[in-house]
Design an enzyme around this catalytic site. Structure first.
Site, short mmCIF file in Angstrom:
data_model
loop_
_atom_site.label_atom_id
_atom_site.label_comp_id
_atom_site.label_asym_id
_atom_site.label_seq_id
_atom_site.Cartn_x
_atom_site.Cartn_y
_atom_site.Cartn_z
N GLU A 40 0.84 -1.19 0.00
CA GLU A 40 0.00 0.00 0.00
C GLU A 40 0.88 1.25 0.00
O GLU A 40 0.59 2.22 -0.68
CB GLU A 40 -0.90 0.00 1.23
CG GLU A 40 -1.83 1.20 1.28
CD GLU A 40 -2.77 1.16 2.46
OE1 GLU A 40 -3.34 2.22 2.76
OE2 GLU A 40 -2.93 0.11 3.09
N HIS A 41 1.97 1.21 0.77
CA HIS A 41 2.93 2.32 0.83
C HIS A 41 4.31 1.75 0.54
O HIS A 41 4.70 0.75 1.13
CB HIS A 41 2.92 2.98 2.20
CG HIS A 41 1.61 3.60 2.54
ND1 HIS A 41 0.69 2.95 3.32
CD2 HIS A 41 1.06 4.78 2.18
CE1 HIS A 41 -0.37 3.72 3.44
NE2 HIS A 41 -0.18 4.83 2.77
#
Length: 66
Positions: A40-41
């Site tokens: 996600e990051h």
């Protein structure tokens, strides 16, 4: 408790539960793994971050630099 101690505890807990630090033999292997994980990051710390960024196909947000 010092602020540095608190930040270190937060970082350690985050890495323990959710984080990954990827060390690869070469950038192609690293990008294959990054795309497979599909974070996600994602933070890219390398001498050529924009070149590397163009090889990423699966990530929610890409952060460049330290």
């Amino acid at each position: 408790m010092k602020q540095e101690d608190t930040k270190q505890r937060i970082l350690e807990k985050s890495l323990e539960n959710y984080g990954h630090i990827l060390i690869a033999d070469n950038m192609d292997d690293a990008m294959d793994t990054v795309n497979a994980i599909a974070s996600e990051h994602l933070e890219i710390v390398t001498a050529n971050p924009f070149e590397v960024m163009m090889k990423i196909r699966n990530a929610g947000a890409i952060f460049i630099g330290e």
